[in-house]
Scaffold this motif. Sequence first.
Motif, PDB file in Angstrom:
ATOM      1  N   TYR A 126       0.847  -1.193   0.000  1.00  0.00           N
ATOM      2  CA  TYR A 126       0.000   0.000   0.000  1.00  0.00           C
ATOM      3  C   TYR A 126       0.883   1.244   0.000  1.00  0.00           C
ATOM      4  N   THR A 127       0.390   2.299  -0.624  1.00  0.00           N
ATOM      5  CA  THR A 127       1.110   3.567  -0.646  1.00  0.00           C
ATOM      6  C   THR A 127       0.305   4.593   0.141  1.00  0.00           C
ATOM      7  N   PHE A 128       0.962   5.220   1.092  1.00  0.00           N
ATOM      8  CA  PHE A 128       0.326   6.239   1.922  1.00  0.00           C
ATOM      9  C   PHE A 128       0.905   7.608   1.614  1.00  0.00           C
ATOM     10  N   TYR A 129       0.101   8.628   1.886  1.00  0.00           N
ATOM     11  CA  TYR A 129       0.547  10.012   1.716  1.00  0.00           C
ATOM     12  C   TYR A 129       0.266  10.791   2.992  1.00  0.00           C
ATOM     13  N   VAL A 130       1.063  11.804   3.211  1.00  0.00           N
ATOM     14  CA  VAL A 130       0.830  12.807   4.245  1.00  0.00           C
ATOM     15  C   VAL A 130       1.087  14.134   3.550  1.00  0.00           C
ATOM     16  N   SER A 131       0.085  15.008   3.530  1.00  0.00           N
ATOM     17  CA  SER A 131       0.265  16.281   2.833  1.00  0.00           C
ATOM     18  C   SER A 131       0.022  17.454   3.776  1.00  0.00           C
ATOM     19  N   PHE A 132       0.748  18.509   3.502  1.00  0.00           N
ATOM     20  CA  PHE A 132       0.592  19.790   4.186  1.00  0.00           C
ATOM     21  C   PHE A 132       0.367  20.800   3.076  1.00  0.00           C
ATOM     22  N   LYS A 133      -0.898  21.195   2.876  1.00  0.00           N
ATOM     23  CA  LYS A 133      -1.263  22.053   1.753  1.00  0.00           C
ATOM     24  C   LYS A 133      -1.583  23.468   2.237  1.00  0.00           C
ATOM     25  N   SER A 134      -1.033  24.453   1.535  1.00  0.00           N
ATOM     26  CA  SER A 134      -1.280  25.851   1.888  1.00  0.00           C
ATOM     27  C   SER A 134      -2.762  26.162   1.750  1.00  0.00           C
ATOM     28  N   MET A 135      -3.308  26.857   2.741  1.00  0.00           N
ATOM     29  CA  MET A 135      -4.727  27.229   2.716  1.00  0.00           C
ATOM     30  C   MET A 135      -4.951  28.595   2.073  1.00  0.00           C
ATOM     31  N   SER A 136      -3.898  29.293   1.715  1.00  0.00           N
ATOM     32  CA  SER A 136      -3.969  30.558   0.973  1.00  0.00           C
ATOM     33  C   SER A 136      -4.862  31.611   1.616  1.00  0.00           C
ATOM     34  N   ILE A 137      -4.731  31.805   2.903  1.00  0.00           N
ATOM     35  CA  ILE A 137      -5.432  32.898   3.584  1.00  0.00           C
ATOM     36  C   ILE A 137      -4.444  34.057   3.650  1.00  0.00           C
ATOM     37  N   GLU A 138      -4.894  35.224   3.228  1.00  0.00           N
ATOM     38  CA  GLU A 138      -3.973  36.344   3.033  1.00  0.00           C
ATOM     39  C   GLU A 138      -3.536  37.057   4.307  1.00  0.00           C
ATOM     40  N   THR A 139      -4.334  36.986   5.355  1.00  0.00           N
ATOM     41  CA  THR A 139      -4.006  37.780   6.539  1.00  0.00           C
ATOM     42  C   THR A 139      -3.126  37.006   7.515  1.00  0.00           C
TER      43      THR A 139
END
Length: 159
Positions: free
Chosen positions: A23-36
Amino acid sequence: MYNYEKEESANGTLFTFDTVHGYTFYVSFKSMSIETHPLSNLYSLDFGEINNHKSPNDSCISTTILNIIIEYTTENVDNVIHYVCDSVDNRHLCREKLFSKWFELYSYDNWVRYDINYEIPDSDDCKLYFLYNSDRYAPEFLESEILLTLDSLDREKGL
């Protein structure tokens, strides 16, 4: 623990690893693009099996995911990490317990976990977790900014 690969992009960081069961697993940290600020450093945490398959019980999976989270938070102390325990597949209580267990296992000396029960109209509620470094952000200020941002997003949806 499994060996993993790390891939950086403009949207965030992706870790992947293969298990002995194929099995292949992922862990992601994705930018939420909030400007403030300070939520300009908000990243959503997500993890799972790439093809949404249920893998056999394997303690190395949990250990690897936890080590990835520890590595990421150690290298990115200014980031605020966001994780959602939703109830789409009715496994939210298991994820909530697992996430809490991980947080307790790793003594986040200066990391704070802020939990919010979030109501979604015409749907089940979900639990929102935020992890942040209290050496970088004053808890009262950051938690207030999170609530204000959620309120603002709710108002935008209602328009």
